[in-house]
Write an enzyme that holds these catalytic residues in place. Structure first.
Site, PDB file in Angstrom:
ATOM      1  N   CYS A 123     160.879  48.421  14.046  1.00 10.75           N
ATOM      2  CA  CYS A 123     161.721  48.396  12.830  1.00 10.75           C
ATOM      3  C   CYS A 123     161.336  49.479  11.822  1.00 10.75           C
ATOM      4  O   CYS A 123     162.130  49.815  10.945  1.00 10.75           O
ATOM      5  CB  CYS A 123     161.662  47.024  12.176  1.00 10.75           C
ATOM      6  SG  CYS A 123     162.336  45.726  13.230  1.00 10.75           S
ATOM      7  N   ASN A 159     169.510  42.254  11.465  1.00 16.19           N
ATOM      8  CA  ASN A 159     168.418  43.221  11.584  1.00 16.19           C
ATOM      9  C   ASN A 159     168.687  44.125  12.793  1.00 16.19           C
ATOM     10  O   ASN A 159     168.625  43.654  13.933  1.00 16.19           O
ATOM     11  CB  ASN A 159     167.099  42.456  11.743  1.00 16.19           C
ATOM     12  CG  ASN A 159     165.893  43.372  11.834  1.00 16.19           C
ATOM     13  OD1 ASN A 159     166.043  44.587  11.997  1.00 16.19           O
ATOM     14  ND2 ASN A 159     164.716  42.798  11.750  1.00 16.19           N
ATOM     15  N   HIS A 217     164.569  48.311   4.750  1.00 13.98           N
ATOM     16  CA  HIS A 217     164.850  47.761   6.082  1.00 13.98           C
ATOM     17  C   HIS A 217     165.486  46.386   5.888  1.00 13.98           C
ATOM     18  O   HIS A 217     165.050  45.601   5.050  1.00 13.98           O
ATOM     19  CB  HIS A 217     163.546  47.648   6.864  1.00 13.98           C
ATOM     20  CG  HIS A 217     163.686  46.909   8.155  1.00 13.98           C
ATOM     21  ND1 HIS A 217     164.703  47.174   9.043  1.00 13.98           N
ATOM     22  CD2 HIS A 217     162.948  45.899   8.705  1.00 13.98           C
ATOM     23  CE1 HIS A 217     164.587  46.364  10.089  1.00 13.98           C
ATOM     24  NE2 HIS A 217     163.534  45.587   9.899  1.00 13.98           N
TER      25      HIS A 217
END
Ligand code: UT7
Length: 331
Positions: free
Chosen positions: A114, A288, A258
């Site tokens: 990520c 996500n 993020h």
């Protein structure tokens, strides 16, 4: 001569198929109410059968190139962040390179899950600053739907597929390149800050791999511990980025974090004293998307006119490894 990496354009792409929380709740012991309340996620996009990470990356790259008024042949560095490559090798970046008509330079993948986009941005920025490349495509692209255990409600509801891309160009700077030197009012990437802590390798990982067992595997996560570390480590790296440039939180025009959990994003916004209007939040409509989440959010907030030239943008992310990082960009 000293160079700075200026943003010329960005673009994003989400696969056509949308899967709502209610749709997942038909086959799993979960609910729209739980997912929205604990994460802020309302839906995610899922790649079609046969639609690969490279396909998403190419579409995002083409949109970023159009925004930058450039073609693939103008790019001499392609850095692709992904944890879900098409093949174990070669790098997905090389496939994207060929498909966008980039005939020279170098293309390679970066893997920091990520945090991948922040890592890729840092790598590209350093290539441009030292004069080893002139124009870079920085891409985050993922098909996490392929590594999810769709029977594990603690993880499968959290992720989606997508891609985002940024075009950077090296331009001569008036001052010195690098954090803390040169003017922080001058355009371009002011600094990037990367960290990893392999001691926490086991709290977010995939239980397969070519060397481990020859399987692709499924994502496994200790959600609560990842959440706790994210809040702690992101706060520290954001402070580090601001201090390195002689800036304070009030100087930030946009926080583009993020998109892992709305509660993590809200806590970072509160800590920085930023009103919700200055925080770009896209998690509700695409969940996500790992390395794609920051460039997707950048693409959305530039396309709708929120992020304007001259504004200060703070990007940050945390992911498996664990890895985390931040960057400050004067748009
Ligand atoms: O991008 C990489 C970084 N990843 C992240 O940043 C993710 C960080 N972690 C998180 O976002 C949160 O920890 C989660 C969203 C994963 C979980 O939220 P939580 O508030 O930490 O919930 P929890 O894991 O403590 O679970 C609370 C309850 C449990 O039930 P019991 O034991 O209290 O009966 C879970 O079994 O919620 C249950 N639960 C669910 N219930 C309905 C877990 N997942 C679900 C679900 N639907 N999908």
């Amino acid at each position: 001569m000293n160079f700075r990496s200026h943003v010329l354009g960005c673009g994003g792409y989400l696969p056509e198929r949308i899967v709502t929380n209610d749709e997942i709740a038909k086959t799993l012991d979960t609910s729209d109410a739980w997912i929205v309340q604990r994460t802020g996620i309302r839906q995610r996009h899922i790649a079609a059968d046969g639609e690969l990470t490279s396909d998403l990356a190419v579409k995002a790259a083409e949109r970023a190139l159009t925004a930058a008024r450039l073609e693939g042949g103008d790019i001499d560095l392609l850095v692709l962040a992904t944890a879900t490559p098409d093949n174990t090798f070669p790098a997905t970046a090389t496939k994207v390179q060929a498909r966008i008509g980039m005939t020279g330079g170098a293309a390679f993948d970066v893997h920091a899950v990520c945090t991948g986009f922040i890592y890729a941005l840092a790598v590209a920025d350093n290539f441009l600053k030292c004069g080893q490349a002139r124009r870079a495509l920085v891409i985050g692209a993922e098909t996490f739907s392929r590594i999810l255990d769709w029977t594990d409600r603690g993880t499968c509801v959290l992720f989606g597929d997508g891609a985002g891309a940024l075009v950077l160009e090296a331009k001569a700077t008036n001052g010195h390149a690098g954090a803390g030197s040169g003017s922080n009012m001058e355009g371009g990437v002011l600094s990037t800050h990367l960290h990893s802590d392999g001691g926490n390798y086991g709290i977010l990982y995939v239980d397969g791999g070519p060397s481990l067992n020859g399987h692709v595997g499924h994502l496994r996560m200790e959600g609560k511990e990842v959440f706790r570390l994210a809040v702690e480590r992101l706060a520290a790296v954001v402070d580090e980025a601001l201090a390195a440039n002689g800036l304070i939180a009030a100087d930030i025009d946009w926080l583009v974090p993020h998109q892992a959990n709305k509660r993590i994003i809200d806590s970072m916004g509160r800590r920085l004293g930023l009103p919700a209007e200055k925080v770009v939040m896209t998690i509700d409509h695409h969940a996500n998307t790992s390395a794609a989440s920051v460039p997707l959010a950048l693409a959305e907030a530039t396309a709708d006119g929120r992020i304007k030239p001259g504004q200060l943008v703070l990007v940050e992310a945390m992911g498996g490894g664990v890895t985390w990082g931040a960057g400050l960009v004067r748009w």
